[in-house]
Design a protein around this motif. Sequence first.
Motif, PDB file in Angstrom:
ATOM      1  N   LYS A 136       0.826  -1.207   0.000  1.00 28.55           N
ATOM      2  CA  LYS A 136       0.000   0.000   0.000  1.00 28.55           C
ATOM      3  C   LYS A 136       0.860   1.257   0.000  1.00 28.55           C
ATOM      4  CE  LYS A 136      -4.229   1.703   2.153  1.00 28.55           C
ATOM      5  NZ  LYS A 136      -5.220   1.502   3.223  1.00 28.55           N
ATOM      6  N   ASP A 137       2.029   1.178   0.634  1.00 32.11           N
ATOM      7  CA  ASP A 137       2.928   2.334   0.685  1.00 32.11           C
ATOM      8  C   ASP A 137       3.814   2.437  -0.560  1.00 32.11           C
ATOM      9  OD1 ASP A 137       4.292   0.023   1.363  1.00 32.11           O
ATOM     10  OD2 ASP A 137       5.601   1.015   2.810  1.00 32.11           O
ATOM     11  N   GLU A 138       3.669   1.495  -1.494  1.00 31.87           N
ATOM     12  CA  GLU A 138       4.465   1.510  -2.727  1.00 31.87           C
ATOM     13  C   GLU A 138       3.621   1.793  -3.960  1.00 31.87           C
ATOM     14  OE1 GLU A 138       5.975  -2.463  -2.560  1.00 31.87           O
ATOM     15  OE2 GLU A 138       7.690  -1.907  -1.326  1.00 31.87           O
ATOM     16  N   LYS A 163      -3.110   9.185  -6.930  1.00 32.45           N
ATOM     17  CA  LYS A 163      -2.071   9.564  -5.989  1.00 32.45           C
ATOM     18  C   LYS A 163      -2.746  10.273  -4.828  1.00 32.45           C
ATOM     19  CE  LYS A 163       1.024  12.410  -7.435  1.00 32.45           C
ATOM     20  NZ  LYS A 163       2.009  13.159  -8.218  1.00 32.45           N
ATOM     21  N   GLY A 165      -3.512   9.172  -2.073  1.00 35.79           N
ATOM     22  CA  GLY A 165      -4.486   8.294  -1.439  1.00 35.79           C
ATOM     23  C   GLY A 165      -5.826   8.236  -2.151  1.00 35.79           C
ATOM     24  N   GLN A 182      -8.984   6.783   2.334  1.00 33.27           N
ATOM     25  CA  GLN A 182      -9.164   7.105   3.749  1.00 33.27           C
ATOM     26  C   GLN A 182     -10.633   7.154   4.161  1.00 33.27           C
ATOM     27  OE1 GLN A 182      -6.433   7.101   5.663  1.00 33.27           O
ATOM     28  NE2 GLN A 182      -5.425   6.627   3.724  1.00 33.27           N
TER      29      GLN A 182
END
Length: 199
Positions: A136-138, A163, A165, A182
């Motif tokens: 998820k962070d990549e 991008k 999120g 989110q």
Amino acid sequence: MKNTLLCCLAAVSLALSFFFDYAPDGKAATAVGATGPIAEASLFTFPDGDNPASFRDSLNVGYYSQALGIKADFDDNASLLRTITEWLGTPYRFGSNSKKGTDCSGFVTRVFKEVYGINLVHSSRSMFNNVKRVGKDEMQTGDLVFFRRGPGQPIYHVGIYLKDGKFAHSATNGGVMVSSLQQPYYQRNFYAAGRVNVN
């Protein structure tokens, strides 16, 4: 009207600054990557060979980023952002993939066909089985995001990561739109991200 004109002029000025270096010592400016000096800029010289669509897209990145609610850079995939922007507002229609109506996987298949010339299977589960998993962070612009309703449940939804999120998708309650990972619903049901080999 005045603000729109100023924004357009600023965008053109910024775009031209990418193609020419300023020589303060009085030497002629040279095009980036050129072998010799040039006397003047040509309005018909495009950054991507002779592709005016690429030049137009690079100038319109600001418009796409505003329409999509993200902070896009000039080196982002403008063709992808443009195509998604053109699909915004398309109503949801199960099993379809046209601008008269599309479901989530239909939207993804059409965007990837239009932008990359890639034929994806019209099924979020099949797409999931044919991507390279990324953390998820990549995630990068253009990666696919998959959702399921709890452990052991099948994948039921897919979208295209933008991008900041945010991702574009066709939702049953609004059609093609941009949502945030989110948001409680998507945060709770997010399962994985995957990358399609577009080379």
